[in-house]
Design a protein around this motif. Structure first.
Motif, PDB file in Angstrom:
ATOM      1  N   LEU A 223       0.832  -1.196   0.000  1.00 40.20           N
ATOM      2  CA  LEU A 223       0.000   0.000   0.000  1.00 40.20           C
ATOM      3  C   LEU A 223       0.868   1.248   0.000  1.00 40.20           C
ATOM      4  O   LEU A 223       2.070   1.179   0.271  1.00 40.20           O
ATOM      5  CB  LEU A 223      -0.937  -0.008   1.224  1.00 40.20           C
ATOM      6  CG  LEU A 223      -1.842  -1.230   1.381  1.00 40.20           C
ATOM      7  CD1 LEU A 223      -2.725  -1.087   2.617  1.00 40.20           C
ATOM      8  CD2 LEU A 223      -2.693  -1.458   0.137  1.00 40.20           C
ATOM      9  N   SER A 224       0.262   2.372  -0.287  1.00 41.73           N
ATOM     10  CA  SER A 224       1.010   3.628  -0.303  1.00 41.73           C
ATOM     11  C   SER A 224       0.322   4.667   0.574  1.00 41.73           C
ATOM     12  O   SER A 224      -0.887   4.616   0.791  1.00 41.73           O
ATOM     13  CB  SER A 224       1.134   4.172  -1.734  1.00 41.73           C
ATOM     14  OG  SER A 224      -0.150   4.404  -2.290  1.00 41.73           O
ATOM     15  N   ASN A 225       1.122   5.586   1.071  1.00 38.87           N
ATOM     16  CA  ASN A 225       0.627   6.717   1.865  1.00 38.87           C
ATOM     17  C   ASN A 225      -0.157   6.249   3.100  1.00 38.87           C
ATOM     18  O   ASN A 225      -1.224   6.759   3.407  1.00 38.87           O
ATOM     19  CB  ASN A 225      -0.244   7.628   0.997  1.00 38.87           C
ATOM     20  CG  ASN A 225      -0.363   9.039   1.576  1.00 38.87           C
ATOM     21  OD1 ASN A 225       0.590   9.545   2.164  1.00 38.87           O
ATOM     22  ND2 ASN A 225      -1.516   9.651   1.424  1.00 38.87           N
ATOM     23  N   VAL A 226       0.397   5.242   3.810  1.00 38.25           N
ATOM     24  CA  VAL A 226      -0.256   4.750   5.018  1.00 38.25           C
ATOM     25  C   VAL A 226       0.621   4.993   6.235  1.00 38.25           C
ATOM     26  O   VAL A 226       1.853   5.010   6.150  1.00 38.25           O
ATOM     27  CB  VAL A 226      -0.600   3.238   4.921  1.00 38.25           C
ATOM     28  CG1 VAL A 226      -1.541   2.967   3.774  1.00 38.25           C
ATOM     29  CG2 VAL A 226       0.655   2.385   4.829  1.00 38.25           C
ATOM     30  N   HIS A 227      -0.047   5.179   7.349  1.00 37.69           N
ATOM     31  CA  HIS A 227       0.610   5.307   8.652  1.00 37.69           C
ATOM     32  C   HIS A 227       0.087   4.160   9.502  1.00 37.69           C
ATOM     33  O   HIS A 227      -1.072   4.149   9.896  1.00 37.69           O
ATOM     34  CB  HIS A 227       0.277   6.657   9.284  1.00 37.69           C
ATOM     35  CG  HIS A 227       1.030   6.935  10.551  1.00 37.69           C
ATOM     36  ND1 HIS A 227       1.246   8.220  11.021  1.00 37.69           N
ATOM     37  CD2 HIS A 227       1.617   6.110  11.469  1.00 37.69           C
ATOM     38  CE1 HIS A 227       1.925   8.158  12.154  1.00 37.69           C
ATOM     39  NE2 HIS A 227       2.151   6.883  12.452  1.00 37.69           N
ATOM     40  N   LEU A 228       0.938   3.176   9.760  1.00 39.85           N
ATOM     41  CA  LEU A 228       0.556   1.979  10.501  1.00 39.85           C
ATOM     42  C   LEU A 228       0.942   2.145  11.967  1.00 39.85           C
ATOM     43  O   LEU A 228       2.111   2.391  12.287  1.00 39.85           O
ATOM     44  CB  LEU A 228       1.243   0.753   9.910  1.00 39.85           C
ATOM     45  CG  LEU A 228       1.024  -0.581  10.627  1.00 39.85           C
ATOM     46  CD1 LEU A 228      -0.451  -0.958  10.644  1.00 39.85           C
ATOM     47  CD2 LEU A 228       1.854  -1.687   9.964  1.00 39.85           C
ATOM     48  N   VAL A 229      -0.054   2.006  12.837  1.00 39.38           N
ATOM     49  CA  VAL A 229       0.171   2.118  14.279  1.00 39.38           C
ATOM     50  C   VAL A 229      -0.116   0.760  14.918  1.00 39.38           C
ATOM     51  O   VAL A 229      -1.227   0.236  14.802  1.00 39.38           O
ATOM     52  CB  VAL A 229      -0.729   3.189  14.918  1.00 39.38           C
ATOM     53  CG1 VAL A 229      -0.435   3.301  16.422  1.00 39.38           C
ATOM     54  CG2 VAL A 229      -0.531   4.537  14.241  1.00 39.38           C
ATOM     55  N   LEU A 230       0.873   0.217  15.596  1.00 43.59           N
ATOM     56  CA  LEU A 230       0.725  -1.056  16.288  1.00 43.59           C
ATOM     57  C   LEU A 230       0.481  -0.791  17.772  1.00 43.59           C
ATOM     58  O   LEU A 230       1.230  -0.033  18.399  1.00 43.59           O
ATOM     59  CB  LEU A 230       1.982  -1.915  16.124  1.00 43.59           C
ATOM     60  CG  LEU A 230       2.477  -2.138  14.695  1.00 43.59           C
ATOM     61  CD1 LEU A 230       3.743  -2.987  14.719  1.00 43.59           C
ATOM     62  CD2 LEU A 230       1.406  -2.786  13.836  1.00 43.59           C
ATOM     63  N   GLY A 231      -0.536  -1.419  18.312  1.00 47.30           N
ATOM     64  CA  GLY A 231      -0.796  -1.317  19.742  1.00 47.30           C
ATOM     65  C   GLY A 231      -0.198  -2.525  20.433  1.00 47.30           C
ATOM     66  O   GLY A 231      -0.675  -3.650  20.240  1.00 47.30           O
ATOM     67  N   CYS A 232       0.850  -2.337  21.242  1.00 46.76           N
ATOM     68  CA  CYS A 232       1.601  -3.450  21.804  1.00 46.76           C
ATOM     69  C   CYS A 232       1.812  -3.267  23.308  1.00 46.76           C
ATOM     70  O   CYS A 232       1.969  -2.146  23.794  1.00 46.76           O
ATOM     71  CB  CYS A 232       2.968  -3.573  21.137  1.00 46.76           C
ATOM     72  SG  CYS A 232       2.904  -3.758  19.339  1.00 46.76           S
ATOM     73  N   ARG A 233       1.876  -4.394  24.002  1.00 45.15           N
ATOM     74  CA  ARG A 233       2.005  -4.373  25.465  1.00 45.15           C
ATOM     75  C   ARG A 233       3.450  -4.241  25.925  1.00 45.15           C
ATOM     76  O   ARG A 233       3.750  -3.454  26.819  1.00 45.15           O
ATOM     77  CB  ARG A 233       1.401  -5.658  26.049  1.00 45.15           C
ATOM     78  CG  ARG A 233       1.491  -5.760  27.565  1.00 45.15           C
ATOM     79  CD  ARG A 233       0.894  -7.060  28.062  1.00 45.15           C
ATOM     80  NE  ARG A 233       1.591  -8.212  27.530  1.00 45.15           N
ATOM     81  CZ  ARG A 233       2.694  -8.747  28.059  1.00 45.15           C
ATOM     82  NH1 ARG A 233       3.232  -8.196  29.153  1.00 45.15           N
ATOM     83  NH2 ARG A 233       3.262  -9.801  27.518  1.00 45.15           N
TER      84      ARG A 233
ATOM     85  N   ASN B 172       5.272   5.698   3.414  1.00 43.87           N
ATOM     86  CA  ASN B 172       4.638   4.962   4.504  1.00 43.87           C
ATOM     87  C   ASN B 172       5.395   5.149   5.812  1.00 43.87           C
ATOM     88  O   ASN B 172       6.559   5.553   5.829  1.00 43.87           O
ATOM     89  CB  ASN B 172       4.543   3.471   4.168  1.00 43.87           C
ATOM     90  CG  ASN B 172       3.580   3.199   3.037  1.00 43.87           C
ATOM     91  OD1 ASN B 172       2.722   4.027   2.726  1.00 43.87           O
ATOM     92  ND2 ASN B 172       3.697   2.039   2.411  1.00 43.87           N
ATOM     93  N   LYS B 173       4.736   4.817   6.910  1.00 40.62           N
ATOM     94  CA  LYS B 173       5.331   4.978   8.240  1.00 40.62           C
ATOM     95  C   LYS B 173       4.779   3.904   9.165  1.00 40.62           C
ATOM     96  O   LYS B 173       3.616   3.505   9.044  1.00 40.62           O
ATOM     97  CB  LYS B 173       5.004   6.374   8.803  1.00 40.62           C
ATOM     98  CG  LYS B 173       5.585   6.651  10.182  1.00 40.62           C
ATOM     99  CD  LYS B 173       5.248   8.062  10.644  1.00 40.62           C
ATOM    100  CE  LYS B 173       5.838   8.329  12.034  1.00 40.62           C
ATOM    101  NZ  LYS B 173       5.521   9.712  12.491  1.00 40.62           N
ATOM    102  N   VAL B 174       5.607   3.435  10.090  1.00 41.49           N
ATOM    103  CA  VAL B 174       5.155   2.473  11.096  1.00 41.49           C
ATOM    104  C   VAL B 174       5.686   2.882  12.459  1.00 41.49           C
ATOM    105  O   VAL B 174       6.815   3.363  12.579  1.00 41.49           O
ATOM    106  CB  VAL B 174       5.606   1.029  10.743  1.00 41.49           C
ATOM    107  CG1 VAL B 174       7.118   0.913  10.659  1.00 41.49           C
ATOM    108  CG2 VAL B 174       5.040   0.027  11.754  1.00 41.49           C
TER     109      VAL B 174
END
Length: 312
Positions: A36-46, A66-68
């Motif tokens: 995918l393009s132009n996405v900002h991926l946010v991971l919710g982690c413990r 993109n960004k993570v």
């Protein structure tokens, strides 16, 4: 002076995923960042250390634009879920595009969370349902920002919510034993949590049936013995799943599971209330489609997470 590309000048599509630093979620995250393009991926982690390492491992797959990143989220705490949701809303006033409820565990000893609920049930179901409700407004805003397709909520399900699938007991979902106080069995509690999840997915989807902004559906990524889901099981169980069950014909790899979640997120955004398996459109269990049971466990979930009416 350099000109901005259309992707860089438009708001990024924000994708929020619980977990994602390892396992099925990690494989799905790789596909998100490479395909995918132009996405900002946010991971919710413990776990901060594992989350930081997971983001580091994903960085080679981040394509331009993109960004993570990760944000702290402990699904065994309703307070943490609320803080995470508030953080997302504050950080992304343009809204979010996708919510992937991926994280899960299978605990084989009876443990209650700080909120007083059995751990399998709270982590796999209650906290995820709460998060979906807290972020509904942000998902609607995300649709306004990117109106070409609906925002979506993807529940990562399990065929173990169906009777007769896999080994062990269950599901046997009753109010009397929802906390495992009468009879505790880790597999039973896991199955029950996934059955409750499937019921409430259907109720949530029904509430969105005339809502063009958001869809909700579930996907079972397949039987994946090598997933980190078994991290809290005994050594013998882990050895059996890694070295024996992973070789049977019905087993899938972690990569295949991640691909199925990614495909559900990208190819089926308009299919509200659908249950997907590795073979495509499927049906959740007969019990999960019982309207009276759906209503009962939806109301129980509302009370458990401390919200009235939720999406109703």
């Amino acid at each position: 002076m350099a000109t901005q590309s259309p992707a860089s000048s438009s708001p990024k599509k924000v994708i929020v995923m619980t977990g994602g630093n390892i396992g099925i979620g990690f494989e799905c995250a790789k596909l998100i960042l490479t395909s995918l393009s132009n996405v900002h991926l946010v991971l919710g982690c413990r776990d901060p250390q594992r989350a930081t390492q997971g983001v580091k491992n994903l960085e080679p797959f981040v394509t331009e634009g993109n960004k993570v990143e990760y944000r702290p989220l402990d699904l065994a705490s309703f307070a943490s879920v609320r803080r995470f949701a508030q953080d997302i809303e504050t950080s992304f006033p343009q809204g979010i595009h996708t919510l992937i409820l991926n994280a899960g565990l299978m605990v084989f000893s009876r443990q209650l969370t700080e909120d007083g609920y059995e751990t399998n049930m709270q982590v796999n179901h209650l906290s995820h349902l709460l998060l979906s409700q807290l972020l509904l407004s942000s998902l609607r805003t995300g649709h306004k920002t990117s109106p070409e397709e609906p925002s979506c909520i993807v529940f990562v399900s399990s065929s173990l919510h169906k009777p007769g699938v896999g080994r062990g007991k269950g599901p046997e979902l009753t109010l009397e034993n929802v906390d495992g106080s009468i009879e505790f069995d880790g597999m039973l509690m896991y199955r029950n949590s996934k059955l409750c999840q499937a019921m409430c997915m259907h109720v949530l989807a029904a509430s969105l049936v005339n809502d063009e902004a958001i869809t909700a559906y579930a996907v079972c990524p397949g039987f994946i013995p090598t997933t980190d889901l078994k991290r809290d099981s005994g050594l013998a169980t882990r050895i059996m799943m890694d070295n024996i069950l992973s070789r049977i014909s019905a087993a899938s790899t972690v990569q295949e599971g991640g691909s199925r979640v990614f495909k559900a997120m990208t190819d089926n955004r308009t299919k509200n209330g659908i249950y997907f398996s590795k073979d495509g459109v499927d049906e959740s269990s007969e019990e999960s489609r019982d309207p009276e049971k759906q209503k009962y466990w939806w109301n129980w979930t509302c009370k458990a997470v401390g919200l009235e009416n939720l999406s109703q």
